[in-house]
Motif scaffolding. Structure first.
Motif, short mmCIF file in Angstrom:
data_model
loop_
_atom_site.label_atom_id
_atom_site.label_comp_id
_atom_site.label_asym_id
_atom_site.label_seq_id
_atom_site.Cartn_x
_atom_site.Cartn_y
_atom_site.Cartn_z
N MET A 1 44.81 36.07 44.78
CA MET A 1 43.70 36.66 44.05
C MET A 1 44.24 37.84 43.24
O MET A 1 44.98 38.66 43.76
CB MET A 1 42.64 37.12 45.05
CG MET A 1 41.34 37.49 44.41
SD MET A 1 40.04 38.02 45.55
CE MET A 1 39.61 36.51 46.36
N ASP A 2 43.86 37.91 41.97
CA ASP A 2 44.37 38.99 41.14
C ASP A 2 43.60 40.29 41.39
O ASP A 2 42.57 40.31 42.06
CB ASP A 2 44.34 38.59 39.66
CG ASP A 2 42.94 38.38 39.12
OD1 ASP A 2 41.99 38.43 39.90
OD2 ASP A 2 42.81 38.16 37.90
N ASP A 3 44.13 41.38 40.86
CA ASP A 3 43.56 42.71 41.11
C ASP A 3 42.12 42.84 40.64
O ASP A 3 41.31 43.51 41.28
CB ASP A 3 44.43 43.79 40.44
CG ASP A 3 45.79 43.93 41.09
OD1 ASP A 3 45.93 43.51 42.26
OD2 ASP A 3 46.71 44.45 40.44
N ASP A 4 41.78 42.21 39.50
CA ASP A 4 40.41 42.31 39.00
C ASP A 4 39.41 41.67 39.97
O ASP A 4 38.34 42.23 40.23
CB ASP A 4 40.28 41.63 37.64
CG ASP A 4 40.97 42.41 36.53
OD1 ASP A 4 41.21 43.62 36.72
OD2 ASP A 4 41.27 41.81 35.48
N ASN A 5 39.74 40.51 40.50
CA ASN A 5 38.84 39.85 41.45
C ASN A 5 38.70 40.65 42.74
O ASN A 5 37.62 40.71 43.32
CB ASN A 5 39.31 38.43 41.75
CG ASN A 5 39.02 37.48 40.61
OD1 ASN A 5 38.13 37.72 39.81
ND2 ASN A 5 39.80 36.42 40.52
N VAL A 6 39.79 41.25 43.20
CA VAL A 6 39.72 42.09 44.40
C VAL A 6 38.78 43.26 44.16
O VAL A 6 37.92 43.57 44.98
CB VAL A 6 41.14 42.58 44.80
CG1 VAL A 6 41.06 43.63 45.90
CG2 VAL A 6 42.02 41.42 45.24
#
Length: 153
Positions: A1-6
């Protein structure tokens, strides 16, 4: 999961736990998202038996019936809403009559429901929820027409 989704998931969890919006706001937002037909003409509610003549109840076999009329520049749609409890039935007619494809959207429904109007413009939707409803109808060679959101409760 990328940083934006986190980050989005954390924000969602934080706001859901401490400052959740009312259920009606969520339902209306989902309904507005469903109105993605930017080229559709809006048909405004011009008559509602629950408002225009609340003292005159339309009754059929023990069930209250609500009559609604929506109008746009070229088309009108007249519907009759019946049912009690958790189920509503919508029977309607397009004016002028003629075949059309109709779509019924409700906040709790993951997908719109479809019906076909006959040669006289008559159509029917069974088993709708007692919540806001918006109808869109399409005819070949014409722009789609969408009703404003109207509660069925």
């Amino acid at each position: 999961m990328d940083d934006d989704n986190v980050l989005l998931n954390r924000l969602h969890d934080m706001f859901s736990a401490h400052d959740a919006p009312p259920a009606t706001v969520i339902g209306l937002a989902q309904g507005l998202y469903g109105l993605r037909h930017l080229d559709a003409e809006l048909a405004a509610l011009t008559s509602d038996s629950a408002v225009d003549a609340p003292e005159v109840a339309v009754r059929r076999s023990g069930t209250d019936v609500r009559l609604l009329t929506f109008e746009s520049a070229e088309l009108a749609i007249e519907i009759e809403v019946s049912g009690t409890g958790r189920i509503r039935r919508v029977v309607g007619q397009l004016v002028p009559g003629g075949p059309a494809t109709l779509e019924a959207r409700q906040p709790s429904a993951p997908q719109p429901r479809h019906a076909e109007a006959d040669d006289r413009g008559r159509f029917e939707f069974e088993s709708l929820a007692p919540e806001p409803l918006s109808l869109t109808w399409r005819r070949p060679g014409s722009r789609p027409v969408t009703t404003e959101w109207t509660g069925l409760a």
